[in-house]
Design an enzyme around this catalytic site. Structure first.
Site, mmCIF file in Angstrom:
data_model
loop_
_atom_site.group_PDB
_atom_site.id
_atom_site.type_symbol
_atom_site.label_atom_id
_atom_site.label_comp_id
_atom_site.label_asym_id
_atom_site.label_seq_id
_atom_site.Cartn_x
_atom_site.Cartn_y
_atom_site.Cartn_z
ATOM 1 N N HIS A 31 0.919 -1.287 -0.049
ATOM 2 C CA HIS A 31 0.075 0.030 -0.104
ATOM 3 C C HIS A 31 0.875 1.098 -0.074
ATOM 4 C CE1 HIS A 31 1.182 -0.014 4.191
ATOM 5 N NE2 HIS A 31 0.401 -1.242 4.396
ATOM 6 N N HIS A 34 4.227 1.211 2.179
ATOM 7 C CA HIS A 34 5.416 0.299 1.687
ATOM 8 C C HIS A 34 5.748 1.386 0.379
ATOM 9 C CE1 HIS A 34 2.713 -3.087 2.856
ATOM 10 N NE2 HIS A 34 4.035 -3.591 3.337
ATOM 11 N N LYS A 146 5.332 2.902 11.823
ATOM 12 C CA LYS A 146 4.101 2.203 12.266
ATOM 13 C C LYS A 146 4.461 1.199 13.126
ATOM 14 C CE LYS A 146 -0.039 0.439 11.201
ATOM 15 N NZ LYS A 146 0.419 -0.785 10.842
ATOM 16 N N VAL A 173 2.157 6.478 6.972
ATOM 17 C CA VAL A 173 1.236 7.001 5.888
ATOM 18 C C VAL A 173 -0.251 6.595 6.464
ATOM 19 C CG1 VAL A 173 0.763 6.778 3.639
ATOM 20 C CG2 VAL A 173 2.889 6.788 4.380
HETATM 21 P P1 AMP Z 1 5.138 -5.178 6.092
HETATM 22 O O1 AMP Z 1 4.851 -5.632 4.827
HETATM 23 O O2 AMP Z 1 3.928 -4.953 7.012
HETATM 24 O O3 AMP Z 1 6.152 -6.051 6.939
HETATM 25 O O4 AMP Z 1 5.877 -3.544 6.426
HETATM 26 C C1 AMP Z 1 6.951 -3.395 5.610
HETATM 27 C C2 AMP Z 1 7.424 -2.065 6.047
HETATM 28 O O5 AMP Z 1 6.484 -0.897 5.666
HETATM 29 C C3 AMP Z 1 7.709 -1.988 7.639
HETATM 30 O O6 AMP Z 1 8.981 -1.260 7.768
HETATM 31 C C4 AMP Z 1 6.503 -1.259 8.108
HETATM 32 O O7 AMP Z 1 6.660 -0.527 9.024
HETATM 33 C C5 AMP Z 1 6.121 -0.317 6.932
HETATM 34 N N1 AMP Z 1 4.607 0.250 6.877
HETATM 35 C C6 AMP Z 1 3.664 -0.580 6.994
HETATM 36 N N2 AMP Z 1 2.562 0.230 7.089
HETATM 37 C C7 AMP Z 1 3.014 1.514 7.019
HETATM 38 C C8 AMP Z 1 2.419 2.685 7.057
HETATM 39 N N3 AMP Z 1 1.140 2.994 7.096
HETATM 40 N N4 AMP Z 1 3.495 3.847 6.964
HETATM 41 C C9 AMP Z 1 4.576 3.837 6.954
HETATM 42 N N5 AMP Z 1 5.251 2.557 7.036
HETATM 43 C C10 AMP Z 1 4.538 1.456 6.938
#
Ligand code: AMP
Length: 273
Positions: A31, A34, A146, A173
């Site tokens: 999203h 990412h 986050k 975000v």
């Molecule tokens: P994930 O795929 O959930 O493991 O997330 C991958 C990376 O994206 C991690 O470093 C998360 O902290 C970051 N992330 C997930 N959601 C958000 C968001 N809403 N805003 C900023 N970074 C995010």
């Protein structure tokens, strides 16, 4: 963009990269959160590596590993359009051997907050992040605020294991109404989507109270709990930025953290004060 699924291929491609390398580890179902990490990596580095790997070791046996959203095609498009050079999408067999050393997250942080509800979760996170760092050998690695506790533990691992990588924390975000973007938001029904707003509202109400002069951490936690009263709350905490409980809140040294269930979906959010 080169797409690879084996360690061998990634190593070969990494050898060929020149200059700085930005790395964004993800579990996919991408999203705008990412995307913001990838964009920042693109701007700040000569080359960008992204990984998509739903890491089994960070899920507890009763958690949503099998059900975790997987959207490979859409993710490929996002990565291509945002100028990723190498996309690494390994299988779990590629990443893990039957017998191998395990990593344990520091005990004082591993079993509180996210780790309290998900004991062992951070062991799995650090284990996979270390493996991925060894493969991508990034100059800069991008992590979202986050997942504040994850970010802190990764920074701690880098510092204490003397890893040669700069960790870049990235802002949360949100949707226009305040809901923090999360791959798990797709699980929310219409009514749950509305209820999910309580998390960001609770953080806003607490930060407004702090702006008006409230400094008592317990009172701030009560304000958050009041805004979350329709949800099953896991925790709503006002802590120092190294995750210690303090009686009094100090501005620029505090983090407000929430985890709550909306229906069956567990959401987290936080605000740095
Ligand atoms: P994930 O795929 O959930 O493991 O997330 C991958 C990376 O994206 C991690 O470093 C998360 O902290 C970051 N992330 C997930 N959601 C958000 C968001 N809403 N805003 C900023 N970074 C995010």
């Amino acid at each position: 963009m080169k797409i690879v699924s084996t360690v061998k291929e990634l190593k070969t491609l990494r050898e060929e990269l020149k200059g700085s390398v930005g790395f964004v580890p993800t579990m996919g179902a991408m999203h705008n959160g990412h995307l913001s990490l990838i964009r920042q990596a693109r701007i700040q580095n000569d080359a960008v590596i992204v990984s998509i790997f739903v890491n089994p070791t960070q899920f507890l046996p009763n958690e949503d590993y099998e059900k975790y959203p997987r959207r490979e095609e859409a993710d490929l498009k996002i990565c291509t359009l945002s100028g990723v050079d190498i996309l690494f999408m390994p299988t779990k067999e590629e990443m893990y051997a039957k017998t191998e050393p395990e990593i344990l997250a520091p005990v004082n942080l591993a079993y509180i907050l996210e780790g309290g509800s998900r004991p062992g979760h951070f062991d799995g996170v650090l284990r996979v992040v270390l493996k991925l760092f060894n493969l991508a050998r990034p100059t800069n690695a991008y992590f979202g605020k986050k997942d504040a506790q994850q970010l802190y533990l990764v920074q701690n691992m880098v510092k204490t294991l003397f890893l040669n990588v700069n960790i870049v924390p990235c802002d949360i975000v949100r949707e226009s109404d305040g809901l923090a973007l999360s791959s798990r938001n797709v699980f929310l029904g219409k009514k749950e989507r509305e209820q999910a707003l309580s998390l960001s509202i609770a953080l806003k109400n607490a930060s407004q109270a702090i702006m008006k002069g409230e400094r008592d951490a317990k009172n701030i936690e009560l304000i958050m709990l009041d805004s979350l009263k329709d949800l099953r709350v896991d925790y709503a905490k006002a802590l120092s930025r190294d995750f210690e409980a303090k009686e009094k809140i100090t501005v620029k040294e505090t983090i407000l953290l929430i985890a709550a269930f909306v229906g069956n979906t567990r959401l987290i959010d936080n605000l740095w004060i």
